[in-house]
Design an enzyme around this catalytic site. Structure first.
Site, PDB file in Angstrom:
ATOM      1  N   TYR A 214      33.676 -17.435  14.498  1.00  0.00           N
ATOM      2  CA  TYR A 214      33.942 -16.118  13.942  1.00  0.00           C
ATOM      3  C   TYR A 214      35.015 -15.447  14.789  1.00  0.00           C
ATOM      4  O   TYR A 214      34.881 -15.331  16.000  1.00  0.00           O
ATOM      5  CB  TYR A 214      32.678 -15.258  13.934  1.00  0.00           C
ATOM      6  CG  TYR A 214      32.903 -14.000  13.130  1.00  0.00           C
ATOM      7  CD1 TYR A 214      32.531 -13.942  11.798  1.00  0.00           C
ATOM      8  CD2 TYR A 214      33.562 -12.901  13.685  1.00  0.00           C
ATOM      9  CE1 TYR A 214      32.785 -12.815  11.038  1.00  0.00           C
ATOM     10  CE2 TYR A 214      33.827 -11.772  12.930  1.00  0.00           C
ATOM     11  CZ  TYR A 214      33.444 -11.735  11.606  1.00  0.00           C
ATOM     12  OH  TYR A 214      33.716 -10.634  10.854  1.00  0.00           O
TER      13      TYR A 214
ATOM     14  N   GLN B 228      28.833 -11.460   5.374  1.00  0.00           N
ATOM     15  CA  GLN B 228      29.019 -12.429   4.284  1.00  0.00           C
ATOM     16  C   GLN B 228      29.639 -13.743   4.796  1.00  0.00           C
ATOM     17  O   GLN B 228      29.296 -14.828   4.320  1.00  0.00           O
ATOM     18  CB  GLN B 228      29.836 -11.824   3.127  1.00  0.00           C
ATOM     19  CG  GLN B 228      31.233 -11.335   3.469  1.00  0.00           C
ATOM     20  CD  GLN B 228      31.242  -9.907   4.021  1.00  0.00           C
ATOM     21  OE1 GLN B 228      30.214  -9.385   4.454  1.00  0.00           O
ATOM     22  NE2 GLN B 228      32.414  -9.285   4.039  1.00  0.00           N
TER      23      GLN B 228
ATOM     24  N   ASN C  78      31.462  -7.451  15.087  1.00  0.00           N
ATOM     25  CA  ASN C  78      30.905  -6.092  15.140  1.00  0.00           C
ATOM     26  C   ASN C  78      29.382  -6.125  14.956  1.00  0.00           C
ATOM     27  O   ASN C  78      28.772  -7.194  14.946  1.00  0.00           O
ATOM     28  CB  ASN C  78      31.583  -5.197  14.093  1.00  0.00           C
ATOM     29  CG  ASN C  78      31.321  -5.677  12.667  1.00  0.00           C
ATOM     30  OD1 ASN C  78      30.397  -6.462  12.420  1.00  0.00           O
ATOM     31  ND2 ASN C  78      32.124  -5.220  11.734  1.00  0.00           N
TER      32      ASN C  78
ATOM     33  N   SER D  59      31.826  -5.599  27.838  1.00  0.00           N
ATOM     34  CA  SER D  59      32.392  -6.374  28.937  1.00  0.00           C
ATOM     35  C   SER D  59      32.252  -5.615  30.261  1.00  0.00           C
ATOM     36  O   SER D  59      32.217  -4.392  30.284  1.00  0.00           O
ATOM     37  CB  SER D  59      33.860  -6.632  28.622  1.00  0.00           C
ATOM     38  OG  SER D  59      34.338  -7.705  29.388  1.00  0.00           O
TER      39      SER D  59
ATOM     40  N   GLN E  48      39.346  -3.838  32.554  1.00  0.00           N
ATOM     41  CA  GLN E  48      38.065  -3.945  31.879  1.00  0.00           C
ATOM     42  C   GLN E  48      37.815  -2.707  31.020  1.00  0.00           C
ATOM     43  O   GLN E  48      37.400  -2.793  29.875  1.00  0.00           O
ATOM     44  CB  GLN E  48      36.951  -4.076  32.923  1.00  0.00           C
ATOM     45  CG  GLN E  48      35.684  -4.661  32.384  1.00  0.00           C
ATOM     46  CD  GLN E  48      35.949  -6.000  31.729  1.00  0.00           C
ATOM     47  OE1 GLN E  48      35.700  -6.135  30.549  1.00  0.00           O
ATOM     48  NE2 GLN E  48      36.489  -6.969  32.438  1.00  0.00           N
TER      49      GLN E  48
ATOM     50  N   HIS F  59      39.049  -2.193  27.356  1.00  0.00           N
ATOM     51  CA  HIS F  59      38.480  -2.935  26.221  1.00  0.00           C
ATOM     52  C   HIS F  59      37.790  -2.014  25.225  1.00  0.00           C
ATOM     53  O   HIS F  59      38.064  -2.049  24.044  1.00  0.00           O
ATOM     54  CB  HIS F  59      37.476  -3.986  26.705  1.00  0.00           C
ATOM     55  CG  HIS F  59      38.106  -5.307  26.971  1.00  0.00           C
ATOM     56  ND1 HIS F  59      38.728  -6.040  26.001  1.00  0.00           N
ATOM     57  CD2 HIS F  59      38.214  -6.030  28.105  1.00  0.00           C
ATOM     58  CE1 HIS F  59      39.185  -7.163  26.526  1.00  0.00           C
ATOM     59  NE2 HIS F  59      38.905  -7.180  27.802  1.00  0.00           N
TER      60      HIS F  59
ATOM     61  N   GLU G 139      29.333 -10.061  34.562  1.00  0.00           N
ATOM     62  CA  GLU G 139      30.100 -10.996  33.743  1.00  0.00           C
ATOM     63  C   GLU G 139      31.320 -11.498  34.540  1.00  0.00           C
ATOM     64  O   GLU G 139      31.539 -12.691  34.678  1.00  0.00           O
ATOM     65  CB  GLU G 139      30.559 -10.266  32.475  1.00  0.00           C
ATOM     66  CG  GLU G 139      31.331 -11.131  31.512  1.00  0.00           C
ATOM     67  CD  GLU G 139      31.971 -10.309  30.397  1.00  0.00           C
ATOM     68  OE1 GLU G 139      32.025  -9.066  30.504  1.00  0.00           O
ATOM     69  OE2 GLU G 139      32.454 -10.934  29.420  1.00  0.00           O
TER      70      GLU G 139
ATOM     71  N   ASP H  16      41.213 -14.325  31.973  1.00  0.00           N
ATOM     72  CA  ASP H  16      41.025 -13.980  30.563  1.00  0.00           C
ATOM     73  C   ASP H  16      41.935 -14.799  29.655  1.00  0.00           C
ATOM     74  O   ASP H  16      41.591 -15.079  28.509  1.00  0.00           O
ATOM     75  CB  ASP H  16      41.334 -12.495  30.329  1.00  0.00           C
ATOM     76  CG  ASP H  16      40.221 -11.590  30.821  1.00  0.00           C
ATOM     77  OD1 ASP H  16      39.112 -12.100  31.058  1.00  0.00           O
ATOM     78  OD2 ASP H  16      40.469 -10.376  30.970  1.00  0.00           O
TER      79      ASP H  16
ATOM     80  N   GLU I  69      -7.279 -34.122  25.976  1.00  0.00           N
ATOM     81  CA  GLU I  69      -6.805 -32.997  25.167  1.00  0.00           C
ATOM     82  C   GLU I  69      -7.432 -32.979  23.775  1.00  0.00           C
ATOM     83  O   GLU I  69      -7.069 -32.139  22.944  1.00  0.00           O
ATOM     84  CB  GLU I  69      -5.265 -33.051  25.050  1.00  0.00           C
ATOM     85  CG  GLU I  69      -4.555 -32.809  26.377  1.00  0.00           C
ATOM     86  CD  GLU I  69      -3.038 -32.735  26.246  1.00  0.00           C
ATOM     87  OE1 GLU I  69      -2.510 -33.025  25.147  1.00  0.00           O
ATOM     88  OE2 GLU I  69      -2.383 -32.393  27.248  1.00  0.00           O
TER      89      GLU I  69
ATOM     90  N   HIS J 137      -3.533 -39.679  18.929  1.00  0.00           N
ATOM     91  CA  HIS J 137      -2.571 -39.983  19.984  1.00  0.00           C
ATOM     92  C   HIS J 137      -3.100 -41.125  20.862  1.00  0.00           C
ATOM     93  O   HIS J 137      -2.385 -42.068  21.179  1.00  0.00           O
ATOM     94  CB  HIS J 137      -2.326 -38.752  20.874  1.00  0.00           C
ATOM     95  CG  HIS J 137      -1.426 -37.710  20.270  1.00  0.00           C
ATOM     96  ND1 HIS J 137      -1.785 -36.943  19.191  1.00  0.00           N
ATOM     97  CD2 HIS J 137      -0.170 -37.302  20.620  1.00  0.00           C
ATOM     98  CE1 HIS J 137      -0.792 -36.096  18.900  1.00  0.00           C
ATOM     99  NE2 HIS J 137       0.204 -36.307  19.751  1.00  0.00           N
TER     100      HIS J 137
END
Lengths: 444, 444
Positions: free
Chosen positions: B142, B203, B226, B249, B271, B274, B339, B373, B427, B432
């Site tokens: 994506y 979608q 988003n 971030s 940073q 962003h 991060e 980056d 058990e 088994h």
């Protein structure tokens, strides 16, 4: 839940026009989300986050029906001496079997650890790049209480964490009606669990995720549980790491028709006996052989103490599928992406080479899934519900994480800075560009 | 959202009695779940699952305001020639920078692939145990459209998948108002994306997870988006794999006071620019130096095109923290588990050795985050919001999965069978136990 009906195994044929749809229907499984469970769990999580031990104590006394009710959380905090005592009190054969299983699991997982060492490399200009692998600090292991209390699961969850180098392994296990499972405590002693707290449910998950006065917050929670535990794990994901939310267990047997049909029938049962939603499927090109397996199923079923569960599971979700040939069986196996895949055939490797997706592959007719469940060494926590397409058995790597390490030399900053600035301006991130450019010493 | 206020950076001192509480408040971030978004996403997912391309087409025309409205999904399905044309049309400097970045990212990720080969070992009785590593078949990437369309993210998400050996890499990227970002398409060409479809939102996530008439279902979906995209990814998790849901971030700079304060100020900006929720924090033992960085911040701010975003982010979530010494700075850094962690110091390695938790560590004053980056090689998709305690940078390993392989010899089945049966009876899983015992050939 268990209906007392006759076992009827679905028989499919891959040459049927609607086989693909039949297969899709057979495999369809969606964990239902229950609104009542969701809201109860949300309430418990918020309550434990706010009130800590007091809330955990109340829920535990109530949900686990602790006789007379504990008055403090200390009552649930077992010492190492109690774990060691449980181990010492086990029958010798059981203790030896647990120890053998633990040793073998440790050996396999040590190999996983050896594989992942991180790396580092130096470029001509002195820039050094690498990847560091470090263990998690503290993990929580959820062990179900009551009927589904499996000491083997304690070994399978705790030993990889231990091998990874996790210092604190906090196990929670509920004790319904105050009854402790001694074999589970013994397994905790063998596996190197550092602390056992006899609490369970969403309140235990909350305590591990947020921490309380006596329980330190962990970094990751692993282990199976009921619908409340699964919902709680989903909700705390992000605050802590979690393992996969497991669906019902599955076995897929690919057989070329050369294995004793009783063996295959019993292998299908060994999955079906877990619970009514478990799934056991046979793929075989030989219709006569399938009939023999079916006969074995009906012959062996009455000897099974858990025959009601097996009957429901095999009738509702099992299938014996006639395929064109073993090649097609492998293709179908890749679609199914089974948790457990047995290739019960004379020369299994040729078929294994065609398999792309499976949690664990058991090759050859002596490799029954049950051996892997307990003591071969590989983990028995495996991806279910077709998730083997994208996920892996539980392993040492689940208790490790990686950090990138970047040391850029002064010379490196000159060349890399121009590349970074070009791209940063292209993305409209001017501070990124300027940060790179400040390191560039203009030579006049 | 952006308020036109004066930049005021919070200053904290680790010797303050309530420092720990102040730090906790500073770091607190919880992604809000918005009921309206959740129900809209649930509806879109169900609709795409039921109606496929027709639903995707309708949502895309509507949400992305496609001029005149597309009449079929084919309009959104770009060919490789269009990607190659976008690459050819880029300014030469930009094309060269993208190519250099891609090459360096590939080299780093090839090292990750080399590390993970799987293993196999044979026991004295002929039993063979091992682990196989295989790529995912098909992944979806994506890529956000509009303002936050970053070609560098295309490289960082697609190249590891390519290196892992993933055959089909399907990228989705919305084109609001029908506008295509040529640099993003060029990056897709360079990264080896096999198909680009210009759709986005919940979608697109639904189309990738469930498949439609023209879009094949993928096995995993990665990449930022988003709130709708994040909610959709959470909901399809299980049907497909997903990467982490990223929070805002963060950068944490540990500085011993020997770096040009302008450099540190600009690194904090890189940073903060962003978004308004981004977090930039400096830890330093030298109060005078902190004052110099503060002066640099006020001096440099007016030169920044994104000064409004920087002002809001630095004022709301930034901090300059005076610590006792660099040792304490490292302890605090382990709590923050940032991060991005810059160790901007004369001898950075001594401090790096004390760090247990960080997504990426940038060592030495020339290693600005912005270089990482874009083009150093390590991935820029990193764990945020303290999740570096338990998770890793995006890597080749996210596009691979493991399968256990077990071949038990006839001799192995004799000894392992007894261990497994002992534990299985313990058990209460008799099928088994019987499945293991059937393989034991009693010698009389």
């Amino acid at each position: 839940m268990t209906r007392n009906v006759e076992l009827r195994v679905r028989k499919l044929d891959s040459t049927a026009a609607d086989f693909k749809q039949q297969l899709t229907r057979l495999l369809a499984f969606e964990a239902e989300t229950d609104d009542a469970i969701e809201s109860a769990v949300a309430r418990i999580l918020a309550d434990v986050k706010a009130r800590g031990d007091a809330a955990v104590l109340e829920y535990t006394n109530k949900f686990d029906r602790i006789p007379n009710g504990a008055t403090s959380m200390a009552a649930f905090d077992l010492g190492q001496d109690e774990l060691q005592a449980a181990l010492a009190a086990l029958p010798a054969a059981q203790r030896a079997a647990l120890q053998t299983a633990a040793d073998r699991i440790r050996v396999f997982h040590e190999r996983q650890k050896q594989e992942l060492n991180g790396f580092t490399y130096t470029e001509p200009d002195g820039t050094v790049l690498g990847q560091r692998v470090t263990p998690l600090d503290r993990v929580g292991i959820y062990v179900p209480g009551g009927k589904a209390a499996y000491p083997s699961s304690v070994l399978m969850n705790a030993i990889p964490a231990r091998v990874a180098g996790v210092k604190d392994i906090v196990m929670v296990v509920p004790t319904p009606d105050g009854v402790k499972n001694q074999m589970v405590l013994a397994a905790a002693a063998i596996a190197g669990v550092t602390r056992v707290i006899t609490i369970g449910g969403a309140q235990a998950v909350a305590a591990l995720a947020y921490g309380t006065e006596i329980i330190p917050a962990v970094d990751k929670i692993v282990g199976p549980g009921n619908a409340y535990v699964a919902a709680a794990k989903r909700r705390v994901f992000g605050t802590v790491g979690i393992d996969m939310i497991a669906g019902p267990s599955e076995i897929l047997v690919l057989c070329d028709g050369t294995t004793d049909p009783d063996w295959v029938a019993m292998d299908l049962f060994s999955q079906a006996e877990h619970d009514e939603l478990a799934q056991a499927i046979l793929l075989c090109p030989d219709a006569d052989y399938i009939a023999q397996v079916e006969a074995s199923i009906h012959k062996l079923l009455p000897t099974m103490p858990r025959k009601d569960t097996i009957t429901t599971s095999m009738t509702d979700r099992g299938a014996l599928i006639k395929v064109r040939d073993m090649e097609e069986a492998c293709e179908i196996a890749n679609d199914i992406a089974a948790e457990h895949l047995e290739i019960s055939a004379a020369e299994p490797q040729q078929w294994a080479d065609r398999i792309r997706h499976a949690g664990a592959m058991f090759l050859g007719r002596f490799s029954s899934e049950s051996l892997g469940d307990y003591c071969c060494g590989p983990n028995h926590v495996l991806p279910t519900s077709r998730t083997a397409r994208f996920s892996s058995p539980l392993g040492v790597y689940d208790f490790q994480k990686r950090s990138s390490v970047l040391f850029v030399s002064e010379a490196g900053a000159q060349t890399l800075g121009k590349v970074a600035a070009e791209l940063a301006y292209g993305e409209g991130l001017q501070a990124h560009a300027r940060s790179a450019e400040l390191r560039i010493q203009e030579k006049s």
